[in-house]
Design an enzyme around this catalytic site. Structure first.
Site, PDB file in Angstrom:
ATOM      1  N   ASP A  56       1.961   2.689   8.787  1.00 62.55           N
ATOM      2  CA  ASP A  56       1.826   1.215   8.398  1.00 62.55           C
ATOM      3  C   ASP A  56       2.506   0.596   7.654  1.00 62.55           C
ATOM      4  O   ASP A  56       2.203  -0.493   7.329  1.00 62.55           O
ATOM      5  CB  ASP A  56       0.188   1.588   7.645  1.00 62.55           C
ATOM      6  CG  ASP A  56       0.447   2.345   6.322  1.00 62.55           C
ATOM      7  OD1 ASP A  56       1.863   2.855   5.944  1.00 62.55           O
ATOM      8  OD2 ASP A  56      -0.183   2.521   5.460  1.00 62.55           O
TER       9      ASP A  56
ATOM     10  N   HIS B 137       2.760   2.952   3.176  1.00 62.59           N
ATOM     11  CA  HIS B 137       2.412   4.094   2.824  1.00 62.59           C
ATOM     12  C   HIS B 137       3.346   5.108   3.222  1.00 62.59           C
ATOM     13  O   HIS B 137       3.482   5.277   4.396  1.00 62.59           O
ATOM     14  CB  HIS B 137       1.104   4.563   2.517  1.00 62.59           C
ATOM     15  CG  HIS B 137       0.136   3.293   2.016  1.00 62.59           C
ATOM     16  ND1 HIS B 137      -0.823   2.753   2.702  1.00 62.59           N
ATOM     17  CD2 HIS B 137      -0.163   3.429   0.840  1.00 62.59           C
ATOM     18  CE1 HIS B 137      -1.462   2.176   1.902  1.00 62.59           C
ATOM     19  NE2 HIS B 137      -1.133   2.413   0.599  1.00 62.59           N
TER      20      HIS B 137
ATOM     21  N   SER C 277      -1.100   2.650  -4.899  1.00 64.41           N
ATOM     22  CA  SER C 277      -1.438   3.544  -3.781  1.00 64.41           C
ATOM     23  C   SER C 277      -0.292   4.570  -3.766  1.00 64.41           C
ATOM     24  O   SER C 277      -0.830   5.826  -3.514  1.00 64.41           O
ATOM     25  CB  SER C 277      -1.862   2.725  -2.672  1.00 64.41           C
ATOM     26  OG  SER C 277      -0.939   2.066  -2.134  1.00 64.41           O
TER      27      SER C 277
END
Length: 281
Positions: free
Chosen positions: A250, A253, A34
């Site tokens: 978070d 990320h 990601s």
């Protein structure tokens, strides 16, 4: 001229017809999960196109007016139709700022959020293409023809018709946190890439970035200790620190500014490898 001679000459010359590889077009393959895919908010400063920074579109994106297999100005999102800012964005921007004006940078970008590194192992990928059963994961795998590694290699071969592959950029590790076998998995994938693309490791280093650092209380920060060992396993590997690169809250990320800084660090590492002495302002 004898007709047989003409036919023989034609057979020799035809394979080279249309071949226009440019040695000043430097290409970098970007893959991972990601954070390489890009999760940062795309802001106005990220939308400025640079003529010397291009992306080979990896999937059809009608919303971006881009079609797979074509080169476009590298304006975020670079990976998928609705992905965000990634390290590749400011890698390319920093590279062209510090290289001679006759050099163009191109990126080939294939990444899958949430994936295990072994999704990019051409011999094991089918064991890791359903790590998540959620639609978002299934659709991403599907968009890469069910085989992200092959998709990346096919695009890379297409890119090689236009330029020269100079390096590999990897950002992955969150899903493999604390897996001490990770460096070996990366070594195998890198070795396959070199073989399948007829590249020499000494000429094509692999640069890997750390996950969100412990100074940001990163949830996967312990993985950085394992990432740090990659150069012991792959002699042409280099590690980029994520220290000070902010996250989105978070702890997994990076924020947009975090992606910009991490991308700059990838570029500074590569510029150093190429022999350019650039100050990290």
């Amino acid at each position: 001229m004898n007709i047989k001679v003409i036919v023989l000459l034609a057979l020799v010359l035809i394979p080279f017809a249309g071949f226009s590889q440019n040695s000043d077009f430097h290409i970098y393959l970007c893959f991972g999960q990601s954070n390489m895919e890009g999760q940062g908010k795309i802001e106005e400063e990220d939308k400025i196109a640079e003529s010397r920074f291009k992306v080979l579109q990896s999937v059809d994106c009608p919303n971006l007016n881009r079609m797979k297999g074509n080169w476009y100005p590298a304006v975020a999102p670079l990976c998928q139709c609705f992905s965000g800012l990634s390290p590749a964005d400011y890698f390319g921007r920093t590279m062209i700022q510090n290289l001679p004006e006759d050099i163009t940078i191109g990126v080939v970008h294939v990444a899958v959020g949430g994936c295990d590194i072994r999704l990019f192992d051409k011999d094991l990928y089918q064991d890791y293409d359903s790590t998540y059963t959620d639609k978002w994961f299934v659709e991403k795998i599907k968009s890469y023809g069910g085989n992200p590694y092959k998709h990346l290699i096919d695009l890379a071969k297409l890119a090689q018709k236009d330029g020269v592959i100079k390096g590999i950029l990897l950002h992955q590790g969150e899903t493999n946190t604390d897996d001490e076998k990770w460096p070996g998995y990366v070594k195998k994938i890198y070795k396959d890439m070199m073989k399948d693309l007829h590249l020499k490791p000494k000429q094509v280093p692999i640069i890997v970035g750390e996950v969100v650092h412990k100074d940001q209380e990163g949830k996967c920060a312990s993985m950085n200790e394992i990432i740090a060992t990659l150069p012991d396993v792959v002699k042409t590997a280099h590690v980029v620190s994520s220290g000070g690169c902010t996250d989105q809250g978070d702890k997994v990320h990076f924020s947009s500014e975090g992606y910009r800084e991490l991308g700059r660090r990838y570029a500074l590492m590569m510029l150093g490898i190429l022999g350019y002495n650039v100050d990290n302002e």
